[in-house]
Design an enzyme around this catalytic site. Structure first.
Site, PDB file in Angstrom:
ATOM      1  N   HIS A 307       0.848  -1.184   0.000  1.00  0.00           N
ATOM      2  CA  HIS A 307       0.000   0.000   0.000  1.00  0.00           C
ATOM      3  C   HIS A 307       0.884   1.235   0.000  1.00  0.00           C
ATOM      4  O   HIS A 307       1.919   1.263   0.677  1.00  0.00           O
ATOM      5  CB  HIS A 307      -0.913   0.010   1.236  1.00  0.00           C
ATOM      6  CG  HIS A 307      -2.055   0.967   1.147  1.00  0.00           C
ATOM      7  ND1 HIS A 307      -1.914   2.314   1.405  1.00  0.00           N
ATOM      8  CD2 HIS A 307      -3.367   0.776   0.831  1.00  0.00           C
ATOM      9  CE1 HIS A 307      -3.086   2.915   1.254  1.00  0.00           C
ATOM     10  NE2 HIS A 307      -3.979   2.013   0.905  1.00  0.00           N
ATOM     11  N   ASP A 364      -7.837  -3.790  -0.622  1.00  0.00           N
ATOM     12  CA  ASP A 364      -8.379  -3.915  -1.971  1.00  0.00           C
ATOM     13  C   ASP A 364      -8.379  -5.374  -2.438  1.00  0.00           C
ATOM     14  O   ASP A 364      -9.283  -5.799  -3.158  1.00  0.00           O
ATOM     15  CB  ASP A 364      -7.579  -3.054  -2.943  1.00  0.00           C
ATOM     16  CG  ASP A 364      -7.613  -1.585  -2.586  1.00  0.00           C
ATOM     17  OD1 ASP A 364      -8.731  -1.063  -2.421  1.00  0.00           O
ATOM     18  OD2 ASP A 364      -6.549  -0.975  -2.444  1.00  0.00           O
TER      19      ASP A 364
END
Length: 428
Positions: A307, A364
């Site tokens: 991330h 995600d």
């Protein structure tokens, strides 16, 4: 330590106040820099620029910390519902049972949308991207409620607009979805909660009523909660800067939807499914693609791992992994793509290459495979993100307006042509 930093410039010395937040974040106050020095800062992408002081969300990417109004995301996701989190973000405190009941009652009073919305929907091609449709429908609410254009309305009237938007968003999303499938629109059911009602409107058909499984509802609830706010990201900053012009809440949120539509922001979980599909279409050999991901000369990249903010682990992913496991166990889905996802997850959590680089599955990755398992089509993924992010956008818009922040107006360093004379068309 002094409470200011010293800037030496062109033989002059300037004091820049140091601001410290409640979590000991520090920043230099340069709000008077141009006026006092004639200089500005250049920070392309605003990666090092604090645009506001906010009390909504605390994020520490180095330590993997996310808190809403001070409450750790782990506790919030485990113990709260999405509407409780929405109330917390927007109004600054967790609701009592009476406050939550009134909040839900107010939403139920508003979650029907005007029948003319159907007319607007028929104007879109059936295969229109749902984010474009959603942005248009949110903007259109200004036409149905023109009083929202008054920037000096009472707090009570502003709150009514907030309630309307929270209430109508899932209805508009469900109607856009059923329209794209050529099905009749389903209406809200006052006997149901927020998430159950949304799932019913999405998936019920005239031939078969959709039964909302508690595990599916809980997973969707957590997806919404975990996406509810994330500090000053692209779409949130967009909502604030549009709102700073005193644009209506509807226009500001529609701008946020459009920012979220970008593949570098709200499209990450969609990229996960596209990657899994690519692996499946090319034989499903996970080991082969793991090796490709490790090869710096190979353009292939694993989507949904690591991330840009969280440098250790994404705390939201840990929460959603549990939901993913429960959904897969409940549905007993035989899907090669989901098998590939689970294989990739296992490798990434154990392989030294990924562990050393802290390339763990992020939120995600898990939200993508959960929604795929539930039956939500890939083009609807950023729309689901929009529903989840709505309370955060509203809270940020509300805070910005209550603080009477000035209109957003970044500066620039001009690097174009210097002054030159105009050349008539016949001489060029």
């Amino acid at each position: 330590m002094s409470d200011y930093a010293e800037l030496n410039l062109d033989g002059n010395s300037y004091q820049l106040p140091i601001i410290e937040g409640t979590e000991h974040e520090k920043g230099l106050d340069i709000s008077k820099l141009r006026a006092t020095t004639g200089h500005i800062t250049v920070d392309t992408g605003f990666k090092n620029t604090g645009s506001t002081q906010s009390s909504i969300t605390f994020l520490d990417g180095e330590k993997g910390i996310l808190r809403y109004r001070g409450y750790p995301i782990e506790q919030i996701a485990e113990k709260s519902s999405f509407l409780e989190v929405a109330y917390l973000l927007i109004y600054g405190q967790l609701p009592s049972q009476a406050e939550l009941d009134q909040f839900m009652t107010s939403i139920k009073e508003e979650w029907l949308v005007h029948e003319d919305i159907k007319t607007i929907l028929t104007g879109f091609p059936a295969d229109s991207h749902p984010m474009g449709v959603l942005s248009s429908l949110v903007t259109a609410q200004t036409a149905f409620f023109p009083e929202s254009l008054d920037p000096y309305r009472s707090a009570e009237k502003v709150n009514r607009t907030i309630i309307r938007l929270i209430a109508k968003m899932p209805t508009m999303v469900a109607w856009a979805y059923t329209r794209s499938k050529g099905r009749m629109s389903n209406y809200p059911n006052n006997e149901l909660g927020y998430v159950e009602n949304f799932l019913k409107m999405m998936f019920s058909t005239r031939a078969q009523e959709y039964e909302v499984d508690p595990i599916i509802k809980d997973a969707m609830d957590k997806i919404f909660i975990l996406h509810a706010d994330h500090e000053q990201n692209c779409s949130t900053s967009t909502v604030r800067i549009v709102g700073s012009s005193h644009a209506s809440l509807y226009a500001s949120i529609a701008a946020g939807v459009n920012a979220l539509w970008g593949p570098l922001h709200g499209g990450a979980n969609q990229k996960v499914i596209e990657m899994l599909s690519h692996i499946e279409e090319n034989g499903g050999d996970v080991g082969k693609f793991i090796d490709k991901a490790k090869d710096s000369d190979d353009p292939f990249r694993l989507m949904g791992f690591g991330h840009r903010v969280y440098k250790n682990f994404d705390p939201r992913a840990t929460i959603l992994k549990k939901s993913a496991d429960q959904v897969f166990e409940k549905l007993q889905i035989d899907d090669p793509m989901l098998d590939i996802a689970k294989h990739l997850e296992d490798v990434a959590l154990k392989d030294e290459y990924f562990v050393k680089r802290k390339l763990y599955p992020n939120v995600d990755f898990y939200s993508g495979i959960i929604m795929k398992a539930i039956g939500i089509p890939i083009e609807m993924f950023p729309v689901m993100f929009s529903i989840g992010r709505l309370p955060g956008w509203i809270a940020q818009w509300k805070e910005m307006r209550e603080h009477q922040e000035p209109i957003g107006r970044p500066r620039q360093i001009y690097v174009g042509a210097t002054e030159r004379d105009y050349v008539p068309l016949d001489k060029r």
